[in-house]
Design an enzyme around this catalytic site. Sequence first.
Site, short mmCIF file in Angstrom:
data_model
loop_
_atom_site.label_atom_id
_atom_site.label_comp_id
_atom_site.label_asym_id
_atom_site.label_seq_id
_atom_site.Cartn_x
_atom_site.Cartn_y
_atom_site.Cartn_z
CB CYS A 275 -10.91 -5.84 7.89
SG CYS A 275 -12.77 -6.40 7.82
N GLY B 69 -10.09 2.93 8.22
CA GLY B 69 -11.24 2.52 9.26
C GLY B 69 -11.59 1.14 8.97
CB ILE C 279 -19.27 -12.27 7.12
CG1 ILE C 279 -18.29 -11.20 6.95
CG2 ILE C 279 -18.64 -13.59 6.36
CD1 ILE C 279 -18.03 -10.58 5.51
NE ARG D 284 -8.45 -14.24 0.20
CZ ARG D 284 -7.98 -15.06 -0.70
NH1 ARG D 284 -8.75 -15.95 -1.50
NH2 ARG D 284 -6.66 -15.10 -0.75
CE LYS E 101 -9.30 -11.27 6.14
NZ LYS E 101 -10.87 -10.73 5.79
N1 SAJ Z 1 -8.70 3.49 1.96
C1 SAJ Z 1 -7.77 4.54 1.78
N2 SAJ Z 1 -7.26 4.80 0.35
C2 SAJ Z 1 -7.40 3.58 -0.36
C3 SAJ Z 1 -8.44 2.60 -0.25
C4 SAJ Z 1 -9.16 2.41 1.11
O1 SAJ Z 1 -7.62 5.48 2.65
O2 SAJ Z 1 -6.88 3.57 -1.57
C5 SAJ Z 1 -9.37 3.35 3.26
C6 SAJ Z 1 -10.92 3.51 3.18
O3 SAJ Z 1 -11.41 4.67 3.07
C7 SAJ Z 1 -11.27 2.63 4.57
C8 SAJ Z 1 -10.10 1.72 4.95
O4 SAJ Z 1 -9.14 2.14 3.98
O5 SAJ Z 1 -11.34 3.64 5.75
C9 SAJ Z 1 -10.45 0.27 4.52
O6 SAJ Z 1 -11.02 0.20 3.19
P1 SAJ Z 1 -11.04 -0.93 2.07
O7 SAJ Z 1 -12.02 -0.59 1.21
O8 SAJ Z 1 -9.54 -0.75 1.51
O9 SAJ Z 1 -11.31 -2.28 2.99
P2 SAJ Z 1 -12.36 -2.90 3.79
O10 SAJ Z 1 -11.78 -2.82 5.27
O11 SAJ Z 1 -13.85 -2.48 3.50
O12 SAJ Z 1 -12.42 -4.49 3.36
C10 SAJ Z 1 -11.08 -5.01 3.37
C11 SAJ Z 1 -11.00 -5.93 2.29
N3 SAJ Z 1 -9.57 -6.33 1.99
C12 SAJ Z 1 -8.44 -6.09 1.00
O13 SAJ Z 1 -9.00 -5.63 0.25
C13 SAJ Z 1 -7.28 -6.66 1.12
C14 SAJ Z 1 -11.67 -7.02 2.00
O14 SAJ Z 1 -11.50 -7.77 0.72
C15 SAJ Z 1 -11.98 -8.10 3.29
O15 SAJ Z 1 -12.58 -8.85 3.05
C16 SAJ Z 1 -11.97 -6.97 4.45
O16 SAJ Z 1 -10.96 -5.90 4.61
C17 SAJ Z 1 -11.95 -8.04 5.57
O17 SAJ Z 1 -13.46 -8.34 6.26
O18 SAJ Z 1 -11.09 -8.46 6.04
#
Ligand code: SAJ
Length: 409
Positions: free
Chosen positions: A257, A254, A12, A151, A203
């Site tokens: 966050c 994973g 970040i 975010r 958040k």
């Molecule tokens: N995942 C699924 N199914 C989906 C979407 C994601 O299984 O449909 C899994 C991904 O493969 C991964 C995990 O969820 O293992 C998280 O991935 P992600 O792409 O959903 O999110 P992050 O952790 O990369 O980023 C999130 C985001 N939060 C939201 O969308 C509400 C991002 O905007 C935040 O800034 C970030 O967390 C953070 O730093 O908090």
Amino acid sequence: MNEVCVIGLGYIGLPTALILASCGKHVVGVDIDENLLAQLRDGKVTFKEDGLEELFAQALDRGVIFQSTIPKAQIYIVAVPTPFDKNTKKIDPSYVITAINSVLDVCPKGSIVIVESTVSPGTLDRFVRPAIEKRGFNTGTDVHLVHAPERIIPGKMIRELRENSRVIGADSQDIAEVVRNMYTSFCVGEIVLTSIRTAEMTKVVENTYRDINIAFANELAKICRQDNLDVYEIIRIANMHPRVDILQPGPGVGGHCISVDPWFLVGDHPQLSLLIHEARKINDSMPGFVLQRVQDIINDNNLPNTARVGFYGITYKEDVDDTRESPTLQLYEQMKLNLGGSSALFYDPMCQSIVLEGQVGCFEEFLEACDIVVIMVGHSHIKENIDKLKNTLILDTRNICRLYGCYHL
Ligand code: SAJ
């Protein structure tokens, strides 16, 4: 005097420092890791992210500085890690507090300290503000405390830095306006001003919402497996409804966050967070569900128990190099117990270093050695090379492969 000092040049802090510098602010980026600083001073970015190298080049042109000591500045942005204790389910705010203590050693009266690191709701009032006041500083006159949680989503960080809306939690409207002014130098999204407590909670709520939505998709995947239905097709059709938006099932959740933040609410409100807690448990059960699917496929195909299972993808999601809390690592922990005699292999084109026993560095060698390939992460690399899996048994946990005979969740 420098306008902005960014403390912590990780996922970040680095893009934030670069984007501010590229917009003409005088920025000093600070980190305690001398190797990281050396790499940056050498003109090399420290992780892979779309658009980061271009932004880095612009920031260097504009004179961004990287150093290990905290300078005098008008605004400090704290983007240091907030480690999470898996047993107590609580975050450790000590890096944030250490960083702020170092700021207090040098900051001019009236400077602003913005915490961008994600914290559990209440952390600023419970730990950070008292730590500042213990040093004899008054928050509100000597130093102004602000929470502006990041975010941005890995994979689209630079675009989201520019376009996402932001929330700024501050003690006063005047300070919130100054901070908004700084963020509008690069951010075209709406910037909402509120209290620190509301910003902290918002958040965590955003990430919890996503965790629950994914847990619903994962639970549907288990139900559809039992009824022999295609969960992806069902979600696709259901999502055509104007008020339905279900996320995708997968091998688990994973990253640092979404798999962490909901625990803050469960930890602080155990009696009230039943749905949130259950969603966490469902998502944490998915690596075990994948292992069970592997065992069923081995049995269906009359493979010996010594069949070699290859897991493609170690990072927590596609096209990033971050392995924190990744489903593959979670599965690795459980694997030897559940898979009996089968020997496992791992491959990930995004992982430069070997982190797991059984990890191979060459894709062709990996394919050659496997009786069954489990796609854990849908990197662009595997999408481009999917035809090379034609003669292999496949379990695709990301729904990217439509080769005939491929198994899904
Ligand atoms: N995942 C699924 N199914 C989906 C979407 C994601 O299984 O449909 C899994 C991904 O493969 C991964 C995990 O969820 O293992 C998280 O991935 P992600 O792409 O959903 O999110 P992050 O952790 O990369 O980023 C999130 C985001 N939060 C939201 O969308 C509400 C991002 O905007 C935040 O800034 C970030 O967390 C953070 O730093 O908090």
